[in-house]
Design a protein around this motif. Structure first.
Motif, PDB file in Angstrom:
ATOM      1  N   ASP A 179      39.029  42.104  44.018  1.00 41.87           N
ATOM      2  CA  ASP A 179      38.270  40.855  43.932  1.00 41.87           C
ATOM      3  C   ASP A 179      37.461  40.753  42.646  1.00 41.87           C
ATOM      4  OD1 ASP A 179      36.293  42.671  44.448  1.00 41.87           O
ATOM      5  OD2 ASP A 179      35.626  41.765  46.332  1.00 41.87           O
ATOM      6  N   TYR A 180      37.731  41.652  41.697  1.00 45.24           N
ATOM      7  CA  TYR A 180      37.116  41.542  40.367  1.00 45.24           C
ATOM      8  C   TYR A 180      38.251  41.549  39.351  1.00 45.24           C
ATOM      9  CZ  TYR A 180      33.874  42.048  36.496  1.00 45.24           C
ATOM     10  OH  TYR A 180      33.151  41.833  35.339  1.00 45.24           O
ATOM     11  N   PHE A 181      38.578  40.356  38.847  1.00 41.75           N
ATOM     12  CA  PHE A 181      39.736  40.208  37.967  1.00 41.75           C
ATOM     13  C   PHE A 181      39.308  40.188  36.507  1.00 41.75           C
ATOM     14  CE2 PHE A 181      40.988  38.510  42.081  1.00 41.75           C
ATOM     15  CZ  PHE A 181      42.189  39.161  42.277  1.00 41.75           C
ATOM     16  N   LYS A 182      40.246  40.537  35.636  1.00 42.71           N
ATOM     17  CA  LYS A 182      39.974  40.669  34.205  1.00 42.71           C
ATOM     18  C   LYS A 182      40.514  39.465  33.446  1.00 42.71           C
ATOM     19  CE  LYS A 182      38.417  43.963  32.660  1.00 42.71           C
ATOM     20  NZ  LYS A 182      36.992  44.295  32.418  1.00 42.71           N
ATOM     21  N   ARG A 183      39.879  39.182  32.318  1.00 43.67           N
ATOM     22  CA  ARG A 183      40.298  38.058  31.477  1.00 43.67           C
ATOM     23  C   ARG A 183      41.692  38.290  30.894  1.00 43.67           C
ATOM     24  NH1 ARG A 183      34.846  36.164  28.117  1.00 43.67           N
ATOM     25  NH2 ARG A 183      33.526  35.924  29.968  1.00 43.67           N
ATOM     26  N   ARG A 184      42.486  37.208  30.878  1.00 40.38           N
ATOM     27  CA  ARG A 184      43.828  37.191  30.309  1.00 40.38           C
ATOM     28  C   ARG A 184      44.799  38.126  31.022  1.00 40.38           C
ATOM     29  NH1 ARG A 184      40.107  36.853  26.515  1.00 40.38           N
ATOM     30  NH2 ARG A 184      40.075  39.084  26.136  1.00 40.38           N
ATOM     31  N   ALA A 185      44.442  38.628  32.192  1.00 40.20           N
ATOM     32  CA  ALA A 185      45.322  39.512  32.955  1.00 40.20           C
ATOM     33  C   ALA A 185      45.971  38.720  34.086  1.00 40.20           C
ATOM     34  CB  ALA A 185      44.551  40.707  33.497  1.00 40.20           C
ATOM     35  N   ASN A 186      46.759  37.704  33.709  1.00 38.36           N
ATOM     36  CA  ASN A 186      47.434  36.891  34.719  1.00 38.36           C
ATOM     37  C   ASN A 186      48.764  36.391  34.177  1.00 38.36           C
ATOM     38  OD1 ASN A 186      46.768  33.980  33.570  1.00 38.36           O
ATOM     39  ND2 ASN A 186      44.872  35.131  33.537  1.00 38.36           N
ATOM     40  N   LEU A 187      49.732  36.230  35.074  1.00 39.37           N
ATOM     41  CA  LEU A 187      51.088  35.847  34.672  1.00 39.37           C
ATOM     42  C   LEU A 187      51.796  35.192  35.843  1.00 39.37           C
ATOM     43  CD1 LEU A 187      53.545  36.077  32.642  1.00 39.37           C
ATOM     44  CD2 LEU A 187      54.094  38.222  33.843  1.00 39.37           C
ATOM     45  N   LYS A 188      52.533  34.107  35.535  1.00 42.27           N
ATOM     46  CA  LYS A 188      53.452  33.505  36.506  1.00 42.27           C
ATOM     47  C   LYS A 188      54.864  33.794  36.038  1.00 42.27           C
ATOM     48  CE  LYS A 188      54.960  29.099  38.464  1.00 42.27           C
ATOM     49  NZ  LYS A 188      54.798  27.614  38.424  1.00 42.27           N
ATOM     50  N   SER A 189      55.685  34.404  36.892  1.00 46.84           N
ATOM     51  CA  SER A 189      57.043  34.766  36.520  1.00 46.84           C
ATOM     52  C   SER A 189      57.992  33.586  36.720  1.00 46.84           C
ATOM     53  CB  SER A 189      57.515  35.963  37.348  1.00 46.84           C
ATOM     54  OG  SER A 189      57.603  35.617  38.723  1.00 46.84           O
ATOM     55  N   MET A 190      59.220  33.739  36.263  1.00 47.89           N
ATOM     56  CA  MET A 190      60.213  32.669  36.360  1.00 47.89           C
ATOM     57  C   MET A 190      60.509  32.298  37.814  1.00 47.89           C
ATOM     58  SD  MET A 190      61.104  31.744  33.274  1.00 47.89           S
ATOM     59  CE  MET A 190      62.718  30.999  33.442  1.00 47.89           C
ATOM     60  N   GLY A 198      43.062  43.418  37.751  1.00 52.17           N
ATOM     61  CA  GLY A 198      41.622  43.591  37.855  1.00 52.17           C
ATOM     62  C   GLY A 198      41.214  45.044  37.802  1.00 52.17           C
ATOM     63  N   LEU A 199      39.993  45.312  38.194  1.00 52.96           N
ATOM     64  CA  LEU A 199      39.456  46.668  38.119  1.00 52.96           C
ATOM     65  C   LEU A 199      40.189  47.634  39.035  1.00 52.96           C
ATOM     66  CD1 LEU A 199      35.579  46.209  37.917  1.00 52.96           C
ATOM     67  CD2 LEU A 199      37.190  46.715  36.075  1.00 52.96           C
ATOM     68  N   ASN A 200      40.744  47.122  40.144  1.00 55.85           N
ATOM     69  CA  ASN A 200      41.421  47.985  41.105  1.00 55.85           C
ATOM     70  C   ASN A 200      42.930  47.793  41.092  1.00 55.85           C
ATOM     71  OD1 ASN A 200      39.001  49.157  42.224  1.00 55.85           O
ATOM     72  ND2 ASN A 200      38.609  47.175  43.165  1.00 55.85           N
ATOM     73  N   GLY A 201      43.472  47.543  39.899  1.00 56.60           N
ATOM     74  CA  GLY A 201      44.915  47.388  39.780  1.00 56.60           C
ATOM     75  C   GLY A 201      45.348  45.934  39.781  1.00 56.60           C
ATOM     76  N   MET A 202      46.566  45.694  40.228  1.00 60.05           N
ATOM     77  CA  MET A 202      47.185  44.367  40.177  1.00 60.05           C
ATOM     78  C   MET A 202      47.584  43.899  41.564  1.00 60.05           C
ATOM     79  SD  MET A 202      50.649  43.278  38.109  1.00 60.05           S
ATOM     80  CE  MET A 202      51.714  44.161  39.268  1.00 60.05           C
ATOM     81  N   ILE A 203      47.468  42.589  41.784  1.00 61.45           N
ATOM     82  CA  ILE A 203      48.014  42.001  42.993  1.00 61.45           C
ATOM     83  C   ILE A 203      49.091  41.009  42.588  1.00 61.45           C
ATOM     84  CG2 ILE A 203      45.832  42.262  44.228  1.00 61.45           C
ATOM     85  CD1 ILE A 203      45.526  39.193  44.044  1.00 61.45           C
ATOM     86  N   SER A 204      50.071  40.804  43.476  1.00 60.82           N
ATOM     87  CA  SER A 204      51.119  39.824  43.220  1.00 60.82           C
ATOM     88  C   SER A 204      51.493  39.150  44.530  1.00 60.82           C
ATOM     89  CB  SER A 204      52.352  40.485  42.592  1.00 60.82           C
ATOM     90  OG  SER A 204      52.966  41.396  43.486  1.00 60.82           O
ATOM     91  N   PHE A 205      51.915  37.885  44.439  1.00 62.50           N
ATOM     92  CA  PHE A 205      52.320  37.129  45.623  1.00 62.50           C
ATOM     93  C   PHE A 205      53.062  35.887  45.162  1.00 62.50           C
ATOM     94  CE2 PHE A 205      48.182  35.646  44.287  1.00 62.50           C
ATOM     95  CZ  PHE A 205      48.285  34.256  44.357  1.00 62.50           C
ATOM     96  N   ASN A 206      53.767  35.257  46.070  1.00 60.62           N
ATOM     97  CA  ASN A 206      54.410  33.971  45.817  1.00 60.62           C
ATOM     98  C   ASN A 206      53.804  32.943  46.755  1.00 60.62           C
ATOM     99  OD1 ASN A 206      56.270  31.720  45.718  1.00 60.62           O
ATOM    100  ND2 ASN A 206      57.694  33.104  44.691  1.00 60.62           N
TER     101      ASN A 206
END
Length: 208
Positions: A179-190, A198-206
């Motif tokens: 629940d603490y995300f980092k700047r510019r650490a985001n991406l939408k895939s094809m 974020g501080l505790n790794g990455m989350i992903s979902f659709n």
């Protein structure tokens, strides 16, 4: 990078490759425009004719018209570069942290001031105020295939419905591990998957 504006000792904050293949570099002492092929600095500035940019630059964005926008940590936190001489227009949107383009609009995430929308045709500005974003930084904006925005922040992930202009939040209590995300650490895939770091790794979902 060539002297006299060597970047070896400066804090790099953001990088952007433009439509010409040249590199924009935001750092603690200002802004570099760098020719990658010739390996030389084309332009450097710590101020833009009265607008301080050293120690205030957060990110760099190029829109679909090849216009460069700068996000600054100050009261006039959005700057549009008008030409190669870096003549510019300032907009009274405070402490801009991230930029996103959607049709005729530029969307701005801010520190402590929520989400803003700039109409690039009329230059009207709207702030989508919410108590959810008091004392929080919006650090990333992604759009899903359903017409919503996903906003990563310093205190959770938020869904913004552009039709209703309403927010809903996701935090640890809702089952997300970060629940603490980092700047510019985001991406939408094809395939429409969302990725947020974020501080505790990455989350992903659709969202579908």
């Amino acid at each position: 990078i060539d002297d006299p504006n060597d970047l070896g000792y400066k804090r790099i904050k953001a990088l952007k490759v433009d439509h010409k293949g040249n590199l924009w570099i935001a750092h603690a002492l200002g802004l570099h425009y760098y020719d990658v092929n010739q390996r030389k600095t084309l332009k450097y500035a710590s101020e833009l004719k009265g607008t301080k940019i050293h120690n205030t630059l957060n990110t760099i964005f190029e829109d679909s018209n090849n216009t460069i926008w700068l996000a600054l940590n100050q009261s006039d936190g959005l700057v549009k570069l008008e030409d190669e001489n870096w003549e510019h227009t300032k907009y009274p949107i405070p402490n801009v942290t991230c930029i996103f383009e959607d049709e005729d609009f530029i969307w701005l995430g801010t520190s402590n001031n929520g989400l803003f929308r700039l109409n690039t045709k009329t230059e009207s500005i709207k702030n989508f105020k919410s108590p959810d974003f008091f004392n929080k930084d919006i650090v990333g904006i992604l759009d899903d295939d359903l017409g919503n925005f996903w906003l990563s922040s310093s205190e959770g992930l938020f869904l913004f419905n552009k039709e209703t202009e309403k927010y809903s939040g996701l935090q640890r209590a809702h089952g997300i591990k970060n629940d603490y995300f980092k700047r510019r650490a985001n991406l939408k895939s094809m395939d429409g998957n969302m990725y947020f770091g974020g501080l505790n790794g990455m989350i992903s979902f659709n969202p579908k």
